[in-house]
Design a protein around this motif. Structure first.
Motif, mmCIF file in Angstrom:
data_model
loop_
_atom_site.group_PDB
_atom_site.id
_atom_site.type_symbol
_atom_site.label_atom_id
_atom_site.label_comp_id
_atom_site.label_asym_id
_atom_site.label_seq_id
_atom_site.Cartn_x
_atom_site.Cartn_y
_atom_site.Cartn_z
ATOM 1 N N UNK A 59 0.833 -1.212 0.000
ATOM 2 C CA UNK A 59 0.000 0.000 0.000
ATOM 3 C C UNK A 59 0.864 1.257 0.000
ATOM 4 N N UNK A 60 0.443 2.256 -0.752
ATOM 5 C CA UNK A 60 1.249 3.455 -0.971
ATOM 6 C C UNK A 60 1.691 4.108 0.334
ATOM 7 N N UNK A 61 0.805 4.124 1.328
ATOM 8 C CA UNK A 61 1.152 4.789 2.587
ATOM 9 C C UNK A 61 2.050 3.938 3.480
ATOM 10 N N UNK A 62 2.384 2.724 3.032
ATOM 11 C CA UNK A 62 3.248 1.847 3.818
ATOM 12 C C UNK A 62 4.593 1.572 3.136
ATOM 13 N N UNK A 63 4.847 2.200 2.008
ATOM 14 C CA UNK A 63 6.086 1.941 1.274
ATOM 15 C C UNK A 63 7.285 2.592 1.960
ATOM 16 N N UNK A 64 8.375 1.861 1.926
ATOM 17 C CA UNK A 64 9.630 2.387 2.457
ATOM 18 C C UNK A 64 10.209 3.401 1.472
ATOM 19 N N UNK A 65 11.165 4.231 1.904
ATOM 20 C CA UNK A 65 11.815 5.147 0.961
ATOM 21 C C UNK A 65 12.429 4.413 -0.229
ATOM 22 N N UNK A 66 12.969 3.232 -0.003
ATOM 23 C CA UNK A 66 13.553 2.448 -1.091
ATOM 24 C C UNK A 66 12.483 2.003 -2.080
ATOM 25 N N UNK A 67 11.315 1.608 -1.563
ATOM 26 C CA UNK A 67 10.223 1.187 -2.443
ATOM 27 C C UNK A 67 9.676 2.371 -3.238
ATOM 28 N N UNK A 73 10.222 5.790 -11.446
ATOM 29 C CA UNK A 73 10.114 5.864 -12.904
ATOM 30 C C UNK A 73 8.730 5.424 -13.361
ATOM 31 N N UNK A 74 8.212 4.368 -12.775
ATOM 32 C CA UNK A 74 6.869 3.914 -13.117
ATOM 33 C C UNK A 74 5.848 5.011 -12.856
ATOM 34 N N UNK A 75 5.972 5.691 -11.715
ATOM 35 C CA UNK A 75 5.062 6.796 -11.403
ATOM 36 C C UNK A 75 5.180 7.901 -12.448
ATOM 37 N N UNK A 76 6.401 8.156 -12.899
ATOM 38 C CA UNK A 76 6.610 9.181 -13.931
ATOM 39 C C UNK A 76 5.944 8.784 -15.244
ATOM 40 N N UNK A 77 6.094 7.513 -15.623
ATOM 41 C CA UNK A 77 5.488 7.028 -16.863
ATOM 42 C C UNK A 77 3.963 7.092 -16.786
ATOM 43 N N UNK A 78 3.414 6.701 -15.651
ATOM 44 C CA UNK A 78 1.962 6.773 -15.466
ATOM 45 C C UNK A 78 1.505 8.229 -15.524
ATOM 46 N N UNK A 79 2.273 9.119 -14.908
ATOM 47 C CA UNK A 79 1.930 10.541 -14.937
ATOM 48 C C UNK A 79 1.875 11.095 -16.348
ATOM 49 N N UNK A 80 2.784 10.647 -17.199
ATOM 50 C CA UNK A 80 2.761 11.088 -18.599
ATOM 51 C C UNK A 80 1.488 10.629 -19.293
ATOM 52 N N UNK A 104 8.205 -3.600 -21.839
ATOM 53 C CA UNK A 104 8.680 -3.152 -20.528
ATOM 54 C C UNK A 104 7.921 -1.900 -20.083
ATOM 55 N N UNK A 105 7.644 -0.993 -21.034
ATOM 56 C CA UNK A 105 6.850 0.197 -20.705
ATOM 57 C C UNK A 105 5.452 -0.198 -20.254
ATOM 58 N N UNK A 106 4.829 -1.120 -20.978
ATOM 59 C CA UNK A 106 3.491 -1.580 -20.604
ATOM 60 C C UNK A 106 3.495 -2.162 -19.194
ATOM 61 N N UNK A 107 4.485 -3.001 -18.898
ATOM 62 C CA UNK A 107 4.542 -3.620 -17.574
ATOM 63 C C UNK A 107 4.691 -2.576 -16.478
ATOM 64 N N UNK A 108 5.340 -1.460 -16.782
ATOM 65 C CA UNK A 108 5.529 -0.407 -15.789
ATOM 66 C C UNK A 108 4.315 0.491 -15.607
ATOM 67 N N UNK A 109 3.425 0.535 -16.589
ATOM 68 C CA UNK A 109 2.253 1.422 -16.456
ATOM 69 C C UNK A 109 0.963 0.667 -16.165
ATOM 70 N N UNK A 110 0.952 -0.642 -16.343
ATOM 71 C CA UNK A 110 -0.260 -1.423 -16.043
ATOM 72 C C UNK A 110 -0.230 -1.781 -14.561
ATOM 73 N N UNK A 111 -0.807 -0.915 -13.743
ATOM 74 C CA UNK A 111 -0.725 -1.057 -12.287
ATOM 75 C C UNK A 111 -2.114 -1.047 -11.669
ATOM 76 N N UNK A 114 -4.086 1.911 -9.981
ATOM 77 C CA UNK A 114 -3.532 3.151 -10.522
ATOM 78 C C UNK A 114 -4.049 3.398 -11.938
ATOM 79 N N UNK A 115 -3.830 2.436 -12.829
ATOM 80 C CA UNK A 115 -4.311 2.576 -14.205
ATOM 81 C C UNK A 115 -5.448 1.607 -14.523
#
Length: 196
Positions: A59-67, A73-80, A104-111, A114-115
Motif C-alpha cells: 500500500x502506498x502509505x506503507x512503502x519504504x523510501x527504497x520502495x 520511474x513507473x510513477x513518472x510514466x503513469x503521470x505522462x 517493458x513500458x506496458x509492464x511499468x504502467x499497467x498497475x 492506478x491505471x
C-alpha cells in the motif's frame, strides 16, 4: 487548455525507422500541442524485478523510501499517460509481436489501483477519455492477419487500461510492396483530424 500529446517510440533503429517517421508525422498534426516524447530505445525502461513487484503491491502509505524510489520511474510514466489527451505509439513488429522495449513500458504502467482496478463487475480501466493512435510497421506481417500478434495485443492491453479510442495507422508488409504500404499509411495520417 493546451492539448497534450504523448509520443512513444520503441524502434531499435534510430535512423531510417518507419515507425519513428510515422509517429513524427502524426504528432505534427497537432502543431500547437504540448509534446511529451518518450524514446524507449534511447532510454530503456527496466524490466520488472521482485523488488518492483513488492513495492507495487505494498500500500502506498506503507512503502519504504527504497520502495518509493523503486517505483519512481513507473510513477513518472503513469503521470505522462494521465497528462496526455492523445497518445501516439510507434509499434515496430519484431518476430510478430511488440518489441521488448515497448513491453517493458506496458509492464511499468499497467498497475492495479492506478491505471486499472478490479470491481465486482470485472476489471475497469482508469485511463478513460483519451485517444490512441498506433503507428505500426512490419516487414512481412499483415496488420490484423493471423500472424499479427502485435496490434491485437496492444489494442487489448490499452483497452484494459481504459484506452478504447484507438486508431491504427499501418505501414505493413514493407518488404513485399513498400511504396504502396507507405502510401497507404500516409493516407491514413492525412485523414486524421488536425485538432482533437
Amino acid at each position: 487548455m493546451t492539448h497534450t500529446v504523448l509520443r512513444l517510440d520503441a524502434s531499435a533503429r534510430l535512423q531510417d525507422s518507419v515507425t519513428r517517421d510515422l509517429t513524427g508525422r502524426i504528432t505534427a498534426r497537432w502543431p500547437e500541442a504540448r509534446i511529451i516524447h518518450r524514446d524507449l530505445a534511447v532510454t530503456p525502461v527496466p524490466q520488472l524485478t521482485e523488488g518492483w513487484l513488492n513495492a507495487n503491491f505494498t500500500p502506498a502509505d506503507q512503502r519504504s523510501p527504497e520502495q518509493i524510489e523503486t517505483l519512481a520511474l513507473s510513477d513518472e510514466l503513469v503521470g505522462e499517460l494521465q497528462q496526455a489527451d492523445t497518445i501516439v505509439i510507434g509499434l515496430p513488429v519484431y518476430n510478430f509481436a511488440p518489441p521488448s522495449a515497448l513491453k517493458a513500458w506496458i509492464d511499468n504502467v499497467a498497475r492495479v489501483g492506478v491505471t486499472f482496478r478490479y470491481t465486482e463487475n470485472g476489471p475497469e480501466g482508469l485511463l478513460k477519455g483519451k485517444r490512441v493512435i498506433l503507428a505500426m510497421a512490419s516487414d512481412g506481417t499483415g496488420a490484423g492477419s493471423e500472424i499479427d500478434f502485435a496490434s491485437p495485443y496492444m489494442r487489448h492491453i490499452l483497452g484494459f487500461l481504459g484506452l478504447t479510442d484507438l486508431t491504427l495507422v499501418a505501414a505493413d508488409r514493407l518488404l513485399l510492396d513498400g511504396e504502396t504500404s507507405r502510401a497507404k499509411a500516409s493516407g491514413q495520417i492525412e485523414s486524421l483530424p488536425a485538432v482533437a
